[in-house]
Design a protein around this motif. Structure first.
Motif, PDB file in Angstrom:
ATOM      1  N   LEU A   1      -5.966   9.486  -6.388  1.00 22.90           N
ATOM      2  CA  LEU A   1      -6.798   9.056  -5.144  1.00 22.90           C
ATOM      3  C   LEU A   1      -7.720  10.124  -4.583  1.00 22.90           C
ATOM      4  CD1 LEU A   1      -3.859   7.518  -3.081  1.00 22.90           C
ATOM      5  CD2 LEU A   1      -5.861   5.962  -4.407  1.00 22.90           C
ATOM      6  N   THR A   2      -7.453  11.331  -4.492  1.00 20.17           N
ATOM      7  CA  THR A   2      -8.498  12.222  -4.159  1.00 20.17           C
ATOM      8  C   THR A   2      -9.589  12.403  -5.113  1.00 20.17           C
ATOM      9  OG1 THR A   2      -6.651  13.442  -2.833  1.00 20.17           O
ATOM     10  CG2 THR A   2      -8.905  14.594  -3.629  1.00 20.17           C
ATOM     11  N   ALA A   3      -9.339  12.372  -6.379  1.00 18.67           N
ATOM     12  CA  ALA A   3     -10.352  12.361  -7.340  1.00 18.67           C
ATOM     13  C   ALA A   3     -11.184  11.301  -7.544  1.00 18.67           C
ATOM     14  CB  ALA A   3      -9.875  12.852  -8.859  1.00 18.67           C
ATOM     15  N   ARG A   4     -10.592  10.001  -7.478  1.00 12.68           N
ATOM     16  CA  ARG A   4     -11.167   8.670  -7.421  1.00 12.68           C
ATOM     17  C   ARG A   4     -12.258   8.756  -6.264  1.00 12.68           C
ATOM     18  NH1 ARG A   4     -10.746   3.518  -9.163  1.00 12.68           N
ATOM     19  NH2 ARG A   4     -12.704   2.606  -8.599  1.00 12.68           N
ATOM     20  N   LEU A   5     -11.796   9.147  -5.144  1.00 11.46           N
ATOM     21  CA  LEU A   5     -12.787   9.049  -3.842  1.00 11.46           C
ATOM     22  C   LEU A   5     -13.807   9.939  -4.046  1.00 11.46           C
ATOM     23  CD1 LEU A   5     -12.967   7.611  -1.241  1.00 11.46           C
ATOM     24  CD2 LEU A   5     -11.701   9.203  -0.110  1.00 11.46           C
ATOM     25  N   ALA A   6     -13.406  11.368  -4.548  1.00 12.52           N
ATOM     26  CA  ALA A   6     -14.584  12.099  -4.589  1.00 12.52           C
ATOM     27  C   ALA A   6     -15.548  11.729  -5.552  1.00 12.52           C
ATOM     28  CB  ALA A   6     -13.844  13.632  -5.280  1.00 12.52           C
ATOM     29  N   LEU A   7     -15.424  11.124  -6.506  1.00 11.10           N
ATOM     30  CA  LEU A   7     -16.247  10.725  -7.568  1.00 11.10           C
ATOM     31  C   LEU A   7     -17.082   9.519  -6.937  1.00 11.10           C
ATOM     32  CD1 LEU A   7     -13.912  10.462 -10.755  1.00 11.10           C
ATOM     33  CD2 LEU A   7     -16.116  11.980 -10.452  1.00 11.10           C
ATOM     34  N   GLU A   8     -16.450   8.783  -5.996  1.00  9.30           N
ATOM     35  CA  GLU A   8     -17.149   7.748  -5.319  1.00  9.30           C
ATOM     36  C   GLU A   8     -18.241   8.239  -4.142  1.00  9.30           C
ATOM     37  OE1 GLU A   8     -17.120   4.441  -5.615  1.00  9.30           O
ATOM     38  OE2 GLU A   8     -15.734   4.302  -7.070  1.00  9.30           O
ATOM     39  N   ILE A   9     -17.869   9.463  -3.706  1.00 10.69           N
ATOM     40  CA  ILE A   9     -18.682   9.901  -2.853  1.00 10.69           C
ATOM     41  C   ILE A   9     -19.898  10.746  -3.624  1.00 10.69           C
ATOM     42  CG2 ILE A   9     -18.627  11.788  -1.066  1.00 10.69           C
ATOM     43  CD1 ILE A   9     -15.747  11.219  -0.317  1.00 10.69           C
ATOM     44  N   VAL A  10     -19.341  11.389  -4.492  1.00 10.90           N
ATOM     45  CA  VAL A  10     -20.782  12.091  -5.300  1.00 10.90           C
ATOM     46  C   VAL A  10     -21.562  10.872  -5.642  1.00 10.90           C
ATOM     47  CG1 VAL A  10     -21.326  13.266  -7.346  1.00 10.90           C
ATOM     48  CG2 VAL A  10     -19.420  14.096  -5.741  1.00 10.90           C
ATOM     49  N   GLY A  11     -21.343   9.851  -6.092  1.00  9.39           N
ATOM     50  CA  GLY A  11     -22.076   8.792  -6.612  1.00  9.39           C
ATOM     51  C   GLY A  11     -22.918   8.013  -5.599  1.00  9.39           C
TER      52      GLY A  11
ATOM     53  N   LYS B   1     -23.356  12.129  -1.598  1.00  8.21           N
ATOM     54  CA  LYS B   1     -22.779  12.847  -0.510  1.00  8.21           C
ATOM     55  C   LYS B   1     -22.157  14.144  -1.421  1.00  8.21           C
ATOM     56  CE  LYS B   1     -24.779  10.322   2.650  1.00  8.21           C
ATOM     57  NZ  LYS B   1     -25.859  10.815   3.515  1.00  8.21           N
ATOM     58  N   VAL B   2     -21.620  15.123  -0.583  1.00  5.12           N
ATOM     59  CA  VAL B   2     -20.700  16.226  -0.910  1.00  5.12           C
ATOM     60  C   VAL B   2     -19.342  15.620  -0.276  1.00  5.12           C
ATOM     61  CG1 VAL B   2     -20.254  18.794  -0.864  1.00  5.12           C
ATOM     62  CG2 VAL B   2     -22.660  17.795  -1.088  1.00  5.12           C
ATOM     63  N   PRO B   3     -18.301  15.603  -1.070  1.00  2.57           N
ATOM     64  CA  PRO B   3     -17.065  15.395  -0.618  1.00  2.57           C
ATOM     65  C   PRO B   3     -16.396  16.933  -0.320  1.00  2.57           C
ATOM     66  CG  PRO B   3     -17.001  15.167  -3.147  1.00  2.57           C
ATOM     67  CD  PRO B   3     -18.370  15.404  -2.621  1.00  2.57           C
ATOM     68  N   PHE B   4     -15.696  17.044   0.882  1.00  2.00           N
ATOM     69  CA  PHE B   4     -14.900  18.373   0.902  1.00  2.00           C
ATOM     70  C   PHE B   4     -13.513  17.965   1.375  1.00  2.00           C
ATOM     71  CE2 PHE B   4     -16.746  17.645   5.278  1.00  2.00           C
ATOM     72  CZ  PHE B   4     -15.889  18.274   6.001  1.00  2.00           C
TER      73      PHE B   4
ATOM     74  N   LEU C   1       0.865  -1.042  -0.028  1.00  6.40           N
ATOM     75  CA  LEU C   1      -0.015  -0.093   0.199  1.00  6.40           C
ATOM     76  C   LEU C   1       0.736   1.299  -0.067  1.00  6.40           C
ATOM     77  CD1 LEU C   1      -2.846   1.241   0.408  1.00  6.40           C
ATOM     78  CD2 LEU C   1      -2.536   1.206   2.819  1.00  6.40           C
ATOM     79  N   ILE C   2       0.908   2.112  -1.001  1.00  8.59           N
ATOM     80  CA  ILE C   2       1.575   3.258  -1.049  1.00  8.59           C
ATOM     81  C   ILE C   2       0.888   4.554  -1.063  1.00  8.59           C
ATOM     82  CG2 ILE C   2       3.197   1.967  -2.671  1.00  8.59           C
ATOM     83  CD1 ILE C   2       1.970   3.500  -4.904  1.00  8.59           C
ATOM     84  N   GLY C   3      -0.505   4.552  -1.072  1.00  6.90           N
ATOM     85  CA  GLY C   3      -1.211   5.981  -1.062  1.00  6.90           C
ATOM     86  C   GLY C   3      -2.845   5.503  -0.505  1.00  6.90           C
ATOM     87  N   LEU C   4      -3.078   6.240   0.269  1.00  9.37           N
ATOM     88  CA  LEU C   4      -4.502   6.059   0.996  1.00  9.37           C
ATOM     89  C   LEU C   4      -5.184   7.361   0.832  1.00  9.37           C
ATOM     90  CD1 LEU C   4      -6.423   3.668   2.085  1.00  9.37           C
ATOM     91  CD2 LEU C   4      -5.709   4.446   4.106  1.00  9.37           C
ATOM     92  N   ALA C   5      -6.599   7.587   0.282  1.00  9.72           N
ATOM     93  CA  ALA C   5      -7.521   8.587   0.902  1.00  9.72           C
ATOM     94  C   ALA C   5      -8.555   8.000   1.444  1.00  9.72           C
ATOM     95  CB  ALA C   5      -7.749   9.286  -0.847  1.00  9.72           C
ATOM     96  N   GLY C   6      -9.026   8.579   2.350  1.00 12.53           N
ATOM     97  CA  GLY C   6     -10.040   8.156   3.166  1.00 12.53           C
ATOM     98  C   GLY C   6     -11.083   8.924   3.473  1.00 12.53           C
ATOM     99  N   ALA C   7     -12.305   8.739   3.656  1.00 14.52           N
ATOM    100  CA  ALA C   7     -13.679   9.700   3.823  1.00 14.52           C
ATOM    101  C   ALA C   7     -14.323   9.481   5.150  1.00 14.52           C
ATOM    102  CB  ALA C   7     -14.567   9.535   2.519  1.00 14.52           C
ATOM    103  N   SER C   8     -14.196  10.699   5.689  1.00 18.79           N
ATOM    104  CA  SER C   8     -14.999  10.808   7.083  1.00 18.79           C
ATOM    105  C   SER C   8     -16.390  11.186   6.830  1.00 18.79           C
ATOM    106  CB  SER C   8     -14.037  11.461   7.960  1.00 18.79           C
ATOM    107  OG  SER C   8     -14.871  11.629   9.221  1.00 18.79           O
ATOM    108  N   ALA C   9     -17.403  10.617   7.396  1.00 12.57           N
ATOM    109  CA  ALA C   9     -18.742  11.216   7.264  1.00 12.57           C
ATOM    110  C   ALA C   9     -18.959  12.275   8.630  1.00 12.57           C
ATOM    111  CB  ALA C   9     -19.744  10.177   7.535  1.00 12.57           C
ATOM    112  N   ASP C  10     -18.462  13.382   8.353  1.00 11.67           N
ATOM    113  CA  ASP C  10     -18.200  14.278   9.226  1.00 11.67           C
ATOM    114  C   ASP C  10     -19.474  14.895   9.783  1.00 11.67           C
ATOM    115  OD1 ASP C  10     -15.643  13.919   9.504  1.00 11.67           O
ATOM    116  OD2 ASP C  10     -14.999  15.800   8.618  1.00 11.67           O
ATOM    117  N   CYS C  11     -20.637  14.759   8.708  1.00 12.40           N
ATOM    118  CA  CYS C  11     -21.936  15.174   8.994  1.00 12.40           C
ATOM    119  C   CYS C  11     -22.920  14.476   8.033  1.00 12.40           C
ATOM    120  CB  CYS C  11     -22.416  16.549   8.834  1.00 12.40           C
ATOM    121  SG  CYS C  11     -21.713  17.508   7.515  1.00 12.40           S
ATOM    122  N   ASP C  12     -24.384  14.813   7.990  1.00 16.79           N
ATOM    123  CA  ASP C  12     -25.207  13.806   7.170  1.00 16.79           C
ATOM    124  C   ASP C  12     -25.060  14.059   5.844  1.00 16.79           C
ATOM    125  OD1 ASP C  12     -26.285  12.745   9.467  1.00 16.79           O
ATOM    126  OD2 ASP C  12     -27.912  14.062   9.493  1.00 16.79           O
TER     127      ASP C  12
END
Length: 257
Positions: free
Chosen positions: A200-210, A213-216, A167-178
């Motif tokens: 990684l940031t772009a890929r995760l953001a696209l997953e979140i939008v899908g 939810k709103v990624p920030f 594992l060389i890179g990791l972007a994680g998403a926290s559900a900080d609010c609803d």
């Protein structure tokens, strides 16, 4: 979801956090209100604020302890909009807040996705999407921006890059609010400056939008590398905040550095 929808969702959440109305951020003026706890606020906020200043570039909202409302009213009139966040003005905050055992502490810039620019970014290493069970063993020193040990119950999804089995890179998403999930990113030092973070940031953001939810994305104002990553990944600067904390809390943060 459109860019206008995303901005409205973010302002609505900021209004919950700051005990104001979303339109206060568009007013072009100054809104000063007593800070109050809210069940819908971002989970990591320590409410009520002693003093929190927030702006999306037009209206300035101050969510404060009632003891300093008169002082902050004068301060924001003297230093409107972005000037309230600058030195030497904030030294006045430091001097005044010392009387109450508090101090300006967190100064952060927040980014929202620009859907006209958010798209997959090529990466020379394969990327996998991980759920909580898969990233459960990854709460280690290498991934403290992507995952948060103290709030692991809010970590929802991650995008991971691998070199073989490493594992060389990791972007994680926290559900900080609803409605909004925050992205954090880590890349091992030997693999930086190869575009892995932005991919990684772009890929995760696209997953979140899908997921509806709103990624920030958030970083310190001085973290140029992180801000550049956000922009490369399809995000744009959207709002800033300056938050004060008790001096004991700030001292503890300094001791943990």
């Amino acid at each position: 979801m459109t860019n206008a929808d995303i901005l409205q969702i973010a302002m609505a959440q900021s209004a919950i956090d700051s005990n104001c109305q979303p339109e206060d951020f568009r007013s072009g003026g100054v809104t000063i209100l007593p800070s109050k706890p809210s069940e819908g606020a971002r989970h990591y906020l320590e409410l009520p604020f002693f003093c929190d200043l927030a702006t999306y570039g037009t209206g300035l909202v101050a969510s404060v302890d009632e003891r300093i409302m008169d002082f902050i009213t004068d301060y924001c009139r003297r230093f409107p909009a972005y000037r309230a966040f600058e030195t030497p003005a904030i030294h006045l905050l430091t001097k005044e807040f010392e009387k109450y055992g508090a101090a300006p502490c967190f100064m952060a810039e927040y980014f929202l996705p620009d859907l006209t620019k958010l798209s997959p970014i090529d990466c020379r290493y394969p990327i996998r999407i991980l759920g909580p069970e898969a990233f459960a063993p990854l709460y280690t020193e290498d991934w403290t921006n992507a995952l948060c040990e103290n709030r692991k119950q809010y970590d929802r999804i991650a995008a991971a890059a691998y070199d073989g089995d490493t594992l060389i890179g990791l972007a994680g998403a926290s559900a900080d609010c609803d409605s909004m999930w925050q992205i954090g990113i880590d890349v091992l030092p030997a693999y930086r400056r190869q575009g892995i973070a932005s991919a990684l940031t772009a890929r995760l953001a696209l997953e979140i939008v899908g997921m509806g939810k709103v990624p920030f994305y958030c970083c310190a104002w001085s973290n140029v590398a992180s801000a550049r990553n956000a922009i490369r990944a399809g995000f744009k600067p959207s709002w800033v905040q300056l938050t004060s904390v008790p001096q004991k809390r700030m001292q503890a943060l300094l001791e943990n550095e």
